[in-house]
Design a protein around this motif. Structure first.
Motif, short mmCIF file in Angstrom:
data_model
loop_
_atom_site.label_atom_id
_atom_site.label_comp_id
_atom_site.label_asym_id
_atom_site.label_seq_id
_atom_site.Cartn_x
_atom_site.Cartn_y
_atom_site.Cartn_z
N LYS A 22 -32.96 -26.65 -16.83
CA LYS A 22 -32.54 -26.76 -18.24
C LYS A 22 -32.28 -28.20 -18.61
N GLN A 26 -34.19 -30.40 -21.52
CA GLN A 26 -33.51 -31.12 -22.59
C GLN A 26 -33.92 -32.58 -22.62
N ALA A 197 -35.55 -31.60 -32.46
CA ALA A 197 -34.53 -31.25 -31.47
C ALA A 197 -33.40 -30.43 -32.10
N GLU A 198 -32.99 -30.80 -33.32
CA GLU A 198 -31.92 -30.07 -34.00
C GLU A 198 -32.35 -28.63 -34.31
N HIS A 200 -34.69 -26.91 -32.74
CA HIS A 200 -34.80 -26.19 -31.48
C HIS A 200 -33.42 -25.78 -30.97
N ASP A 201 -32.45 -26.69 -31.08
CA ASP A 201 -31.09 -26.40 -30.61
C ASP A 201 -30.43 -25.30 -31.41
N SER A 202 -30.91 -25.07 -32.63
CA SER A 202 -30.31 -24.02 -33.47
C SER A 202 -30.74 -22.63 -33.03
N SER A 204 -30.77 -19.90 -30.25
CA SER A 204 -30.06 -19.56 -29.02
C SER A 204 -30.99 -18.95 -27.99
#
Length: 261
Positions: A22, A26, A197-198, A200-202, A204
């Motif tokens: 992981k 990232q 990235a933002e 993708h991070d949203s 879960s």
């Protein structure tokens, strides 16, 4: 599979499950999202395992000492660590894909929704990159195909992947695009990477389809550093042909069918 190989595979799986995979994802997320999708026939987990085999060979003390003698201009020492990160990220994505497949069969969830403000900002940057690439390189079949592929994608993963891919294409052609006085602005590609990235991070959880696509993108990135390292090791071991022949290959060899009696 030999027992020794099973132990190695189990140890690598433990590394992936313990968070190294992981963390590698990232660290390489922007590049992976922006990479072209690899072939559907690729055996990603097998190739990632072979990449880690090659990394282990390169890090054996006697080989590492010889690699260190090569100037960075000819072979960057960072290439080994890069290959390891991409391989671990690909194995992590393979695990995610398998888990997502089980979840989807049990009961697929809805496509994650993006916040309106984030979606509007991402759409504005995507549209600007699209206009730039279309105006200056729309006659290029590759660019035309990429622009058509990203059109109309509004799911969270699709937005992230499209943004990162357009940024990667623009970065490769920045010498031309930077002369555009209407749409180009400094840090446009960096904005796209940040937003990708933002977005993708949203999310879960990735769907099975999205996880599959992402691991195929990761596999596509493995090819460059793998080939670079393998060719360098082949040269270092040129006086030991048996060791050169034993170096791993990235793609699983096709199995010959048994001749009918």
């Amino acid at each position: 599979m030999e027992e020794a190989e099973q132990v190695v595979t189990a140890a690598r799986k433990k590394r992936v499950l313990n968070g190294e995979g992981k963390a590698a994802l990232q660290g390489e997320l922007g590049r992976i999202l922006g990479a072209p999708v690899g072939p559907a026939s690729a055996d990603v987990s097998w190739g990632a395992e072979r990449a880690l085999d090659l990394v282990e060979i390169a890090r054996a003390p006697e080989i590492a000492e010889r690699l260190a003698l090569i100037p960075d201009a000819l072979f960057s020492s960072a290439r080994v660590a890069e290959l390891e990160r991409l391989a671990l990220a690909a194995l992590h994505l393979d695990e995610v894909h398998q888990r997502a497949g089980g979840a989807d069969k049990a009961g697929p969830g809805e496509e994650p929704k993006l916040g309106e403000a984030l979606l509007q900002e991402a759409e504005a940057v995507r549209a600007t990159l699209h206009k730039l690439l279309d105006y200056h390189f729309g006659d290029d079949p590759q660019i035309a195909g990429e622009l058509g592929d990203g059109r109309g994608r509004r799911g969270a993963f699709r937005v992230a992947a499209t943004l990162a891919r357009l940024a990667a294409l623009a970065r490769e052609r920045v010498a031309v695009l930077a002369k555009d006085t209407k749409y180009w602005r400094e840090n446009l590609c960096e904005e796209a990477d940040r937003l990708a990235a933002e977005v993708h991070d949203s999310v879960s959880e990735l769907s099975e389809k999205d996880a599959l696509e992402l691991k195929r993108r990761a596999f596509q990135l493995l090819e460059g550093p793998f080939a670079d390292l393998r060719l360098t090791l082949s040269w270092l071991l040129r006086d030991e042909p048996s060791k050169v022949l034993a170096l791993p290959v990235l793609k699983r060899p096709a199995q010959r069918k048994k001749a009918e009696a």
